[in-house]
Design an enzyme around this catalytic site. Structure first.
Site, PDB file in Angstrom:
ATOM      1  NE  ARG A  47     -11.970  60.089  -2.736  1.00 30.84           N
ATOM      2  CZ  ARG A  47     -13.013  60.784  -3.247  1.00 30.84           C
ATOM      3  NH1 ARG A  47     -13.049  61.098  -4.513  1.00 30.84           N
ATOM      4  NH2 ARG A  47     -13.997  61.150  -2.460  1.00 30.84           N
ATOM      5  CE1 TYR A  99       5.371  41.127  -7.254  1.00 27.78           C
ATOM      6  CE2 TYR A  99       3.172  41.940  -7.680  1.00 27.78           C
ATOM      7  CZ  TYR A  99       4.177  41.618  -6.797  1.00 27.78           C
ATOM      8  OH  TYR A  99       3.966  41.791  -5.457  1.00 27.78           O
ATOM      9  CG  ASP A 171       5.717  46.248 -14.052  1.00 29.13           C
ATOM     10  OD1 ASP A 171       6.630  46.981 -13.628  1.00 29.13           O
ATOM     11  OD2 ASP A 171       5.105  45.434 -13.335  1.00 29.13           O
ATOM     12  CE  LYS A 196       8.135  45.652  -5.073  1.00 26.20           C
ATOM     13  NZ  LYS A 196       7.513  44.999  -6.209  1.00 26.20           N
TER      14      LYS A 196
HETATM   15  C1  LIG Z   1       6.172  44.574  -6.615  1.00 27.52           C
HETATM   16  C2  LIG Z   1       5.808  44.598  -8.053  1.00 27.52           C
HETATM   17  C3  LIG Z   1       4.524  44.972  -8.466  1.00 27.52           C
HETATM   18  C4  LIG Z   1       3.404  45.280  -7.475  1.00 27.52           C
HETATM   19  O1  LIG Z   1       3.647  46.483  -6.804  1.00 27.52           O
HETATM   20  P1  LIG Z   1       3.148  46.764  -5.287  1.00 27.52           P
HETATM   21  O2  LIG Z   1       3.744  48.096  -5.004  1.00 27.52           O
HETATM   22  O3  LIG Z   1       3.668  45.663  -4.438  1.00 27.52           O
HETATM   23  O4  LIG Z   1       1.660  46.781  -5.347  1.00 27.52           O
HETATM   24  C5  LIG Z   1       4.267  45.006  -9.825  1.00 27.52           C
HETATM   25  N1  LIG Z   1       5.220  44.691 -10.733  1.00 27.52           N
HETATM   26  C6  LIG Z   1       6.463  44.339 -10.373  1.00 27.52           C
HETATM   27  C7  LIG Z   1       7.466  43.997 -11.410  1.00 27.52           C
HETATM   28  C8  LIG Z   1       6.801  44.264  -9.020  1.00 27.52           C
HETATM   29  O5  LIG Z   1       8.036  43.889  -8.674  1.00 27.52           O
END
Ligand SMILES: *Cc1c(COP(=O)(O)O)cnc(C)c1O
Length: 380
Positions: A47, A99, A171, A196
């Site tokens: 961890r 998001y 982000d 992603k």
């Molecule tokens: C999918 C997504 C998230 C969340 O991420 P997870 O891996 O699904 O927890 C946050 N911001 C954006 C722009 C996303 O496309």
């Protein structure tokens, strides 16, 4: 080192004992100690740190030009860890188009925390500045946004956050560091849903924070260790493997995205196309300034404005898969109002423009002729 070399070699080294070129999947929870408190190697408990996760975290720091990278069990776990820097009475200013899961985390989970969230159009810099007071601690921006491809000018916002001594987090999931480097443009923290484009193969849920300042990075590492939303060794391996072809994949995502956007812009059944690469996109100039390409995400609406037309289109697709998520090698299609953004209240959703006839496409890296033929047949 140039970016295309960094994705493969940045902060990486061969494994010490065997010389393995890729770090092995160190599938272990704990590590032997010679004497109480004196481990045999550099590790005590996974961890806190694990060599495979460490290799990924070092790679993340390298490609985003940060001092420290941290890998989490999901993008939302990364954002949640960041929010633990703040306490009751603190205020956070966020972009008004986020998001859905981020919005849910901010408004529902942190609703009773005493942290106050403001949502504002980040292109109205005066309005944004008018919200700043002595309790403001963090500015949170997503650019481009999901699913409407709105952009925020990172450099202009950074000037303001620096002046007021605020933390600034971006982000960077949609753009990836191949197209946009928020830390170089003045942000303090980058967040990724590594699920992603970084992972890139739709086979792992993962998240990341990359921090410009080492001291803040260490503080966030402590919070990551103390709360435990860390990424497992196998998943760390998968994301690290994905990053090695990030430059190749995103280049093709951009080529295909641009062609799909142009095809849709010229289609008689299509009303609006949301793609930062189109000259009439409202944020095209900002995109040209801070991104080196326009990515693979394209959204559009129908001339009829009908939800049924969007649904029928999505049901007819054959090469594009109707599914949540984005950023993988395979093309995906999504209905934000019914799928990814269903957690946003209807009035808020319509207010920002996520209408019932909106379709979001994640163009993959397949042959463009097959993608365009698939879209064409789905309109009929
Ligand atoms: C999918 C997504 C998230 C969340 O991420 P997870 O891996 O699904 O927890 C946050 N911001 C954006 C722009 C996303 O496309």
């Amino acid at each position: 080192m140039k970016f295309n070399t960094k994705v493969i070699h940045g902060n990486q080294h061969h494994e010490k004992v065997t010389g393995a070129v890729m770090p092995p999947v160190f599938q272990t929870s704990t590590y032997a100690q010679k004497s109480p408190g004196i481990p045999v190697g550099d590790y005590e408990y996974s961890r806190a740190a694990n060599p495979t996760r460490q290799a990924l975290e070092d790679a993340l720091a390298s490609i985003e030009n940060g001092a420290r990278g941290l890998a989490f069990a999901s993008g939302l776990a990364a954002t949640d860890c960041l929010l633990r820097l703040f306490k009751a009475g603190d205020e956070i200013i966020a972009m008004d188009d986020l998001y859905g899961g981020t919005y849910r985390l901010f408004t529902r989970l942190y609703k009773d925390s005493g942290i106050k969230f403001h949502f504002v159009d980040m292109n109205d810099l005066d309005k944004f500045q008018s919200l700043i007071n002595e309790n403001t601690k963090l500015v949170w921006v997503e650019t481009p946004t999901n699913p409407l491809m709105k952009l925020a000018d990172i450099q202009e916002i950074a000037k303001i956050t620096k002046k007021h001594n605020l933390l600034f987090a971006v982000d960077n999931t949609f753009a990836t560091p191949y197209l946009q480097k928020p830390l170089d443009l003045g942000a303090d923290i980058v967040m990724h849903s590594a699920t992603k484009y970084l992972g890139g193969h739709s086979d792992v849920i993962a998240g990341a924070l990359i921090i410009k300042d080492k001291t803040l990075g260490d503080e966030l590492h402590f919070k990551q260790f103390a709360t435990g939303g860390t990424l497992g060794p196998m998943d760390s391996f998968l994301v690290l493997r994905g990053i090695k072809t990030l430059h190749l994949r995103v280049q093709r995502h951009c080529e295909n995205g641009e062609k799909v956007a142009n095809f849709l812009a010229n289609h008689p059944d299509v009303d609006k196309v949301f793609y930062p690469g189109l000259p009439d996109h409202p944020f095209h100039e900002i995109a040209k300034k801070q991104m080196s390409g326009f990515g693979g995400m394209v959204s559009f609406t129908f001339k009829s404005g009908k939800k049924e037309d969007a649904i029928s289109f999505l049901e007819k697709l054959k090469v594009f898969t109707l599914a949540e998520s984005l950023g993988g090698v395979e093309s995906l299609a999504n209905h934000p109002a019914l799928m990814t953004h269903a957690s946003i209240p209807e009035d808020k959703r319509l207010e920002v423009g996520i209408t019932d006839d909106l379709v979001r496409l994640s163009t993959g890296v397949e042959d463009i002729d097959d993608l365009l033929a698939d879209l064409e047949q789905a309109f009929r």
